[in-house]
Write a protein that holds these residues in place. Sequence first.
Motif, short mmCIF file in Angstrom:
data_model
loop_
_atom_site.label_atom_id
_atom_site.label_comp_id
_atom_site.label_asym_id
_atom_site.label_seq_id
_atom_site.Cartn_x
_atom_site.Cartn_y
_atom_site.Cartn_z
N GLY B 241 0.40 -1.17 0.05
CA GLY B 241 0.15 -0.74 0.12
C GLY B 241 0.90 1.23 0.17
O GLY B 241 0.71 2.51 0.11
N VAL B 242 1.79 0.80 -0.55
CA VAL B 242 2.63 2.59 -0.04
C VAL B 242 2.42 3.17 -1.99
O VAL B 242 2.47 2.32 -2.80
N THR B 243 1.75 4.11 -1.65
CA THR B 243 1.86 5.23 -2.69
C THR B 243 2.95 5.47 -3.33
O THR B 243 3.96 5.72 -3.01
N GLY B 244 3.23 5.48 -4.98
CA GLY B 244 4.73 6.76 -5.16
C GLY B 244 4.86 5.14 -6.64
O GLY B 244 3.90 4.62 -7.61
N LEU B 245 6.34 5.48 -7.54
CA LEU B 245 6.36 4.51 -8.33
C LEU B 245 6.22 2.74 -8.39
O LEU B 245 6.53 2.34 -10.00
N GLY B 246 6.46 2.52 -7.29
CA GLY B 246 6.22 1.38 -7.27
C GLY B 246 4.38 0.56 -7.31
O GLY B 246 5.00 -0.18 -8.11
N MET B 260 4.84 0.32 -19.69
CA MET B 260 4.91 1.51 -18.76
C MET B 260 5.65 0.96 -16.76
O MET B 260 6.12 1.70 -16.72
N GLY B 261 5.77 -0.69 -17.28
CA GLY B 261 7.20 -0.81 -16.51
C GLY B 261 8.04 -0.76 -16.31
O GLY B 261 8.63 0.14 -15.53
N LEU B 262 8.10 -0.25 -17.82
CA LEU B 262 9.78 0.52 -18.08
C LEU B 262 9.93 1.96 -17.89
O LEU B 262 11.14 2.03 -16.92
N LEU B 263 8.67 2.32 -18.17
CA LEU B 263 9.26 4.04 -18.13
C LEU B 263 9.16 4.22 -16.40
O LEU B 263 10.31 5.11 -16.13
N ASN B 264 7.96 3.66 -15.86
CA ASN B 264 8.09 3.59 -13.56
C ASN B 264 9.60 3.15 -13.34
O ASN B 264 10.12 3.70 -12.36
N GLY B 265 9.64 2.48 -14.09
CA GLY B 265 11.62 1.47 -13.84
C GLY B 265 12.59 2.66 -14.00
O GLY B 265 13.52 3.34 -13.17
N LEU B 266 12.50 3.06 -15.26
CA LEU B 266 13.10 3.89 -14.58
C LEU B 266 13.75 5.55 -14.66
O LEU B 266 14.79 6.07 -14.61
N ALA B 267 12.51 5.91 -14.22
CA ALA B 267 11.58 7.01 -13.32
C ALA B 267 12.23 6.75 -12.17
O ALA B 267 13.13 7.51 -11.95
#
Lengths: 349, 295
Positions: B241-246, B260-267
Amino acid sequence: MSDSETKIEIKHLYKIFGDDPETMLQRVRDGVSKDELNEQHNHVLGLSDINLKMPAKGIQVVMGLSGSGKSTLIRHINRLIEPTSGEVWIDGQNVLEMDEKTLLEFRRHRASMVFQKFALLPHRTVMENTIYGLEIQGMGEKEAEKRATYWIERVGLAGYEENYPGQLSGGMQQRVGLARALATDADILLMDEAFSALDPLIRTDMQNILLDLQQELHKTIVFITHDLEEALRIGDQIAVLRDGEVVQQGTPQQIVLKPKDDYIADFTKDINRGRVIQLKTIMNTPNDKPGPELSGEMLVEDAAQLVTESPSSQARVTDDAGVVVGVVGINDLIRAMARPDIESRLEEL
Amino acid sequence: MDWLIEFPELGRRDMRDFRKGIDQGFKDFTRTYGEDIELFFDPLLQFLIWLEKLLLATPWPLFIFVVAALAWFASRSLKVVVGTGVSLFLIGFLGMWEDTMSTVSIIVVCTMLCIGLGLPIGILMSRSDRAQAIVTPVLDVMQTIPSFVYLIPVVMLLGIGKVPGLISVVIYAIPPMIRLTNLGIRLVDKEVLEAADAFGASPWQKLVQVQIPLALPNIFAGVNQTIMMSLAMVVIASMIGVTGLGQPVLKAISNQYLAMGLLNGLAIVALAIIFDRISQSYGKRLQTYRGGQGE
């Protein structure tokens, strides 16, 4: 030496390194030797029954080779090392019995120290290093910096206040160490092989700085060294240490002229005696011959030139009051300067 | 010879009772103290929420400017500053600004907690060999136990949400802070310490004026490691339940959304690099005095 002149008195000081020093202490008192203690009991005898009286306002040199216990000895004076047994009396107080608080006060105000490897704070500038002791004393920043500025100038480092120790040469770093120690205004200065890590020329330089400062400051200085030349040059009193024991104690002249045993004789035989022996030590009863009047405290080496130029080949020696108390001839000077082994060889011929 | 082949294991029923016993015991503990513990952590939650709101309310150019200014202050390198600005702008441009802000807020709070707790523990360890002997194995466990395992009791105790997430991130990220503080203080030159003693420094004066300043490069390496590890933990913590890029990453895994996974991972990677460069170059600048002309 009378008691009134003594500043630091060490009595029956023992230090034994190992797991059970107390038990071993008894054995040492019963006469077990250092080697025996090491081989059979696995304990190291650091200091054994040290008794020393150090003169107030003078330079006491403690000389010895590595492993002789000299660094251990000096660390007992401000109790950086706890003794196994013994007393160190300073101004009527036994340092080894002080409680925590008294000891801190003693270290802050009455004894400061200079180290062989400088031990400066690498993250602080020259100025910040020099005020370190004052900061610990709790002195205000302004006052501390004023005092530090004075001492930095006295040791010849004016202009380097904002440099870090890492940017300075060894000799300059030790000047910072000296300024830091002097700034606390303690009347005892402990110097642990303070100049040993320096080049010979810089070492002589530092010795001069120390002697000059001492002329006006009159601190009680305990100076540790392994270098006999250095010991003879700056010491008012010298104690020679070997295997944790004091072998001989005396003025530089006494050490050179009357070595107590072969060990010390061996040490002193290569020394330039002309730089140690004073005229009053070798003078003869006065006669009528003319000659320049020289102070009894003049060194043989300095007198040689003057006596050579004198038509009578002799000089008249005066005491502190200027009264003629003896004479020295050129032969006396030459004999005084000769190496002892040459003297004995001449006797054999 | 059956006993050689068959392992003498606990019977199935005993085993079940054993596990049930533990579970029940912990459940009882949770029921009794759960509320108090939650109450205890409430100020932390409030602070976290406040920080997140603050970051979200901050105009984005201002945020980028502040971070770039920090980067400049720490590193004095134009390359780092430009890199920071550009990557933050790209993150926002690709629609990940809000998630990034919540991740940043949790990382900031986590790092503050790790320093606040880790520094004193590390100092304690450095001063006492016994403390070191006790804390070291605990740190070993914290670093090697799979993080999912301690998510279970944390969730049982505090439920799903920001605080349990924060706690699990702290558990994961605090060991290097403690270890490097301890190491840094223990590595301080003995001769300098002796000099401090000779001038009559009290233990506190020695700690503040000599040990901590000289240990700072190591302590900073610890802070840097802590930040990196908490960023790595963000994805796992999003499971509780931690919000954010995870969270988008988690969603991308379960739905096979590659982009989507890649972009957030790269962020996350971009954040990691920004934090790393800033904290590392600051740590390096702290020890410029070491770069003298030598002996």
